[in-house]
Design an enzyme around this catalytic site. Structure first.
Site, short mmCIF file in Angstrom:
data_model
loop_
_atom_site.label_atom_id
_atom_site.label_comp_id
_atom_site.label_asym_id
_atom_site.label_seq_id
_atom_site.Cartn_x
_atom_site.Cartn_y
_atom_site.Cartn_z
N TYR A 66 0.85 -1.21 0.00
CA TYR A 66 0.00 0.00 0.00
C TYR A 66 0.89 1.25 0.00
CZ TYR A 66 -3.93 -3.08 1.37
OH TYR A 66 -4.88 -4.07 1.44
N LEU A 221 -19.25 3.26 -1.09
CA LEU A 221 -20.64 3.37 -1.57
C LEU A 221 -21.65 3.28 -0.44
CD1 LEU A 221 -21.09 1.22 -4.80
CD2 LEU A 221 -21.46 3.65 -4.47
N THR A 223 -21.59 4.34 2.43
CA THR A 223 -21.71 5.51 3.31
C THR A 223 -22.76 6.47 2.78
OG1 THR A 223 -20.11 6.88 2.13
CG2 THR A 223 -19.23 5.36 3.78
N LYS A 225 -22.39 8.63 0.41
CA LYS A 225 -21.92 9.94 -0.07
C LYS A 225 -21.72 9.98 -1.57
CE LYS A 225 -16.97 9.39 0.46
NZ LYS A 225 -15.85 9.59 1.33
#
Ligand SMILES: NC(=O)c1ccc[n+]([C@@H]2O[C@H](COP(=O)([O-])OP(=O)(O)OC[C@H]3O[C@@H](n4cnc5c(N)ncnc54)[C@H](OP(=O)(O)O)[C@@H]3O)[C@@H](O)[C@H]2O)c1
Length: 328
Positions: A66, A221, A223, A225
């Site tokens: 990451y 998605l 959430t 928003k």
């Protein structure tokens, strides 16, 4: 405070962890395709980890790849002086270059595993990893079996406390659950919206492993928003064309999933929960083995997600209602 045990390791964790993919910032494939979530501010990432700790979250999931090492380094900075209070999960298997931030290739053999664990320990500034996870979800079962001896040796040497496999395949979950003495978790893509089949969860339960749930908010998605006309920012993996990227299309939420969200919105937000809190409560309600690890990149996000701990699991009636609405 809700807590769960990580499989058969006996390691106790907060019932949600914090996913640390996004806080690694940009990295990409050899073809330039983004593998990260766009730019991040390390100061905000550190504040987010500190807020997580204040709110009772003590489980952090990262991976060496990451941000090509940046996520592990930022996490080490945020956790300095608190190593004994936290449980750190990281992953190996994707080959990358810290300088160019290109992730290209696979490290499948025991020698690579040895090199990877040494590098992660150095970046994380620790002398042990609590949960070390194979990041190659599709590695052939016989190749993966060749790694078990080295993993058990790493446990003996005290470099890792337990290990697991990040895979969406129940056969692979079964293979390590059955053969790995210190295998304690299967990490898989799991949310009410999308994700690996219940067979992976069942395999984890059968072997007494934790189901560490990635993508618990369906990459944001769930959430609420993201709307039909919202587009993710530049350099965001959700705007790329990876074949597995079904939740977003060209950086916009896929209409099918927005419709699914609309169908369950009311149930999830019952009892004063936010949508994210409802989505996390659903995961707890479907099994005692689940430990969702929502990715958090801001203090506000971790505060919202940690709020789920106060509400706890959905009721079985709510789970059935979600199932009914999604089937319709
Ligand atoms: N192969 C693997 O092993 C693998 C693969 C995927 C993930 N993972 C792990 O699983 C973790 C979680 O999965 P994920 O990050 O893919 O997906 P996720 O947890 O479903 O979604 C995380 C994203 O949603 C947004 N978000 C989170 N909480 C929010 C809130 N309360 N309100 C509004 N937005 C919110 C943030 O992005 P924006 O602000 O940009 O929308 C965040 O980066 C990762 O961080 C990683 O540790 C592992």
């Amino acid at each position: 405070m809700m807590r769960r045990t990580l499989g058969r390791s006996g390691i106790e964790v907060s019932a949600i962890g914090m996913g640390c993919w996004a806080i690694g910032g940009p990295f990409h494939g050899a073809d330039g395709e983004p593998h990260g979530w766009g730019e991040v501010d390390d100061e905000e990432s550190v504040r987010t980890v500190h807020r997580a700790l204040e709110l009772g979250i003590d489980f952090f999931d990262t991976a060496d790849v990451y941000g090509a090492g940046r996520s592990e380094r930022v996490l080490a900075r945020a956790l300095a002086g608190r190593r004994e209070q936290v449980v750190i999960a990281t992953k190996w298997g994707n080959v990358f270059d810290e300088a160019t931030k290109v992730s290209d290739g696979r490290g499948e053999d025991p020698a690579y595993l040895r090199r990877a664990v040494t590098a992660s320990l150095r970046r994380l500034g620790t002398d042990y990893i609590d949960l070390y996870q194979l990041h190659l979800g599709d590695l052939a079962i016989d190749r993966a079996a060749d790694l078990l001896g080295t993993l058990e040796a790493l446990v003996e040497e005290g470099k890792i406390r337990s290990y697991g496999w990040s895979t969406d395949d129940p056969g692979r979950a079964d293979a390590w659950g059955g053969a790995g003495a210190h295998c304690t978790a299967i990490q898989h893509d799991f949310s009410l919206m999308h994700g690996s089949r219940p067979e992976v969860l069942e395999a984890a339960e059968r072997h007494g492993l934790a189901s560490v749930d990635r993508g618990p908010l369906a990459m944001g998605l769930l959430t609420g928003k993201y709307r039909a006309d919202t587009r993710v920012g530049p350099g965001d993996v959700r705007g790329g064309g990876a074949p597995w990227m079904v939740l977003f299309e060209d950086g916009r939420p896929a209409p099918e999933y927005l419709a699914r969200l609309d169908a369950v919105r009311e149930v999830l937000t019952g009892g004063g929960r936010t949508l994210a809190q409802g989505a996390l409560g659903w995961l707890w309600a479907v099994s005692d083995a689940t430990v969702p690890i929502p990715g958090c990149r801001t203090v506000a996000q971790v505060e919202d997600n940690a709020g789920a701990l106060e509400h706890g699991p959905l009721t079985q009636e709510q789970v059935e209602e979600v199932e009914r609405l999604l089937a319709a």
